[in-house]
Scaffold this active site. Structure first.
Site, short mmCIF file in Angstrom:
data_model
loop_
_atom_site.label_atom_id
_atom_site.label_comp_id
_atom_site.label_asym_id
_atom_site.label_seq_id
_atom_site.Cartn_x
_atom_site.Cartn_y
_atom_site.Cartn_z
CB CYS A 139 18.44 8.44 80.04
SG CYS A 139 17.57 9.27 78.70
CB CYS A 182 20.21 12.27 72.93
SG CYS A 182 19.54 13.37 74.19
CB CYS A 241 21.78 16.03 79.95
SG CYS A 241 20.26 15.22 80.43
CB CYS A 297 14.72 15.92 77.76
SG CYS A 297 15.30 14.75 78.99
CG HIS A 331 0.92 29.87 73.34
ND1 HIS A 331 -0.20 29.24 73.87
CD2 HIS A 331 0.58 31.18 73.19
CE1 HIS A 331 -1.17 30.14 74.03
NE2 HIS A 331 -0.71 31.32 73.62
CB CYS A 369 -0.26 25.51 69.86
SG CYS A 369 -1.20 24.12 70.50
CB CYS A 380 -5.98 25.95 75.21
SG CYS A 380 -4.50 26.38 76.12
CB CYS A 425 0.27 23.15 77.89
SG CYS A 425 1.20 23.28 76.36
CB CYS A 445 7.52 19.83 68.85
SG CYS A 445 9.07 19.93 69.73
CB CYS A 483 4.46 16.70 73.95
SG CYS A 483 6.14 16.16 73.61
CB CYS A 516 4.67 21.64 75.42
SG CYS A 516 6.37 22.25 75.37
CB CYS A 551 11.83 18.60 77.03
SG CYS A 551 11.89 18.37 75.25
FE1 FSX Z 1 19.48 13.93 78.81
FE2 FSX Z 1 20.15 12.55 76.46
FE3 FSX Z 1 17.13 13.62 78.40
FE4 FSX Z 1 18.12 11.39 78.18
O1 FSX Z 1 21.34 11.38 76.69
S1 FSX Z 1 18.46 15.03 77.33
S2 FSX Z 1 18.22 12.58 80.09
S3 FSX Z 1 16.42 12.04 77.03
O2 FSX Z 1 19.17 11.07 76.69
O3 FSX Z 1 20.96 13.32 77.96
FE1 SF4 Z 2 -0.49 27.08 74.02
FE2 SF4 Z 2 -0.24 24.64 75.09
FE3 SF4 Z 2 -2.64 25.76 74.79
FE4 SF4 Z 2 -1.25 24.91 72.68
S1 SF4 Z 2 -2.10 23.63 74.30
S2 SF4 Z 2 -2.38 26.84 72.85
S3 SF4 Z 2 0.85 25.40 73.32
S4 SF4 Z 2 -0.97 26.48 76.11
FE1 SF4 Z 3 8.67 19.64 71.97
FE2 SF4 Z 3 7.61 20.53 74.26
FE3 SF4 Z 3 7.48 17.97 73.66
FE4 SF4 Z 3 9.83 19.05 74.30
S1 SF4 Z 3 8.05 18.82 75.66
S2 SF4 Z 3 9.44 17.63 72.60
S3 SF4 Z 3 9.62 21.09 73.41
S4 SF4 Z 3 6.49 19.62 72.55
#
Ligand code: FSX
Ligand code: SF4
Ligand code: SF4
Length: 318
Positions: free
Chosen positions: A64, A67, A167, A205, A242, A245, A266, A272, A281, A293, A299, A302
């Site tokens: 998309c 990135c 991707c 992502c 986790h 966290c 939590c 999550c 992150c 996130c 989370c 991703c």
């Molecule tokens: Fe994939 Fe990257 Fe997700 Fe998008 O290009 S990792 S769909 S955020 O941008 O490819």
């Molecule tokens: Fe684990 Fe998510 Fe709970 Fe944080 S919010 S303690 S990462 S399950």
């Molecule tokens: Fe990080 Fe999880 Fe958010 Fe992905 S979804 S950016 S691994 S916190």
């Protein structure tokens, strides 16, 4: 490499800081994540040298462009400094000034000139069905050049490949259930075609700008970083979300958030996927360190190879 700089919009502009000052800022930013050697003068000089000798060619398949957008949001260092002082980016479909055959000819010319030295960045998956016709990167001599053609041709010529985003790393969203395009990540694609060039996966992502810039800087100065079993740099993807966290004590105490607006508790019952996810992150955060996130939602895992199917539905407990 002066002629090739034209592709990215003309002469190098003068920015407010010297290269050396910039590198200090840059290394400060990325240092918290394990690049303690970056203040080393040898590192600075290696990065300066790589800028002249080691171009980066960035191609895009099924993604998309998130990135690329994420990289463009690099604030500290600024994206201008990244492009002028860290990465000699010679091809990027979204941001380069050139287009059409001129751009594509330059892509192949630079790849030939720096054979075995340049780094190929792949963003987005590679659609292998229908002879690659789901993704056309351009035309040369009235012939369509598919993403499959590009990766098959440039992959073996590159010194290294960075698969940016989930991707490109593992197939990601285009390879999710219902994938009709044969969307494939770079490592799997290389296995199919017997391409041996080393691949570094920088999933997410999208991928975090620090993960992208930090991995490229590492590659340019010190070679391939240490990788985990999923081909990801351990410096960015070696820690479990986790376990680190801020809510883990609440998890241990059985104190669960019931709705997204709950500040405490939590967030596992909200869906999550932190326990199955490895990335930094929790300490790096997003949007220039503003939030992440788990602060606002959950989370969704991703950066993991099974994303998104393995973490779906996102907002239900695993
Ligand atoms: Fe994939 Fe990257 Fe997700 Fe998008 O290009 S990792 S769909 S955020 O941008 O490819
Ligand atoms: Fe684990 Fe998510 Fe709970 Fe944080 S919010 S303690 S990462 S399950
Ligand atoms: Fe990080 Fe999880 Fe958010 Fe992905 S979804 S950016 S691994 S916190």
């Amino acid at each position: 490499m002066k002629d090739e700089k034209m592709l990215l919009g003309g002469q190098q502009k003068k920015t407010g800081v010297s290269r050396r000052t910039f590198l200090k800022t840059f290394t400060g930013t990325v240092a918290g994540i394990g690049f303690s050697q970056m203040f080393n003068p040898a590192f600075v000089s290696a990065l300066e040298k790589a800028l002249e000798t080691h171009p980066v060619l960035w191609i895009q398949g099924q993604g998309c462009s998130g990135c690329s957008v994420s990289l463009l949001n690099s604030v500290d260092p600024s994206i201008a400094d990244v492009l002028l002082k860290v990465i000699s980016l010679q091809y990027h479909p979204t941001i380069m000034a050139a287009e059409g055959e001129t751009a594509l000819e330059n892509l192949y010319r630079v790849a030939q000139k720096y054979k075995g030295k340049f780094s190929l960045v792949v963003e987005g998956a590679i659609p292998m069905a229908a002879e690659g016709k789901y993704c056309i990167g351009g035309e040369l001599n009235h012939k369509e050049i598919t993403m499959v053609d590009m990766v098959k041709d440039l992959g073996p010529k590159a010194g290294s490949v960075l698969a940016i985003g989930t991707c490109a790393s593992y197939g990601g969203i285009p390879a999710a259930k219902g994938n009709v395009t044969g969307a494939t990540g770079v490592m799997d694609f290389f296995k199919i075609y017997g391409i041996k060039t080393p691949v570094v996966n920088i999933p997410g992502c999208p991928s975090h700008p620090d993960w992208i810039v930090g991995s490229i800087a590492h590659l340019l100065t010190k070679g391939i970083p240490e990788l985990d079993d999923n081909g990801r740099p351990v410096i960015f993807f070696g820690e479990n979300i986790h376990d680190n966290c801020p809510h883990v004590e609440q998890y241990d105490a059985g104190n669960m958030a019931e709705k997204f607006t709950d500040v405490n508790g939590c967030r596992m019952d909200l869906g999550c996927k932190g326990p199955d996810t490895y990335a930094d992150c929790y300490k790096r955060k997003w949007n220039s360190g503003m939030n992440w996130c788990v602060d606002n939602a959950v989370c969704i895992g991703c950066v993991e190879p099974g994303f998104p199917d393995a973490s779906s539905p996102f907002y239900e407990p695993a």
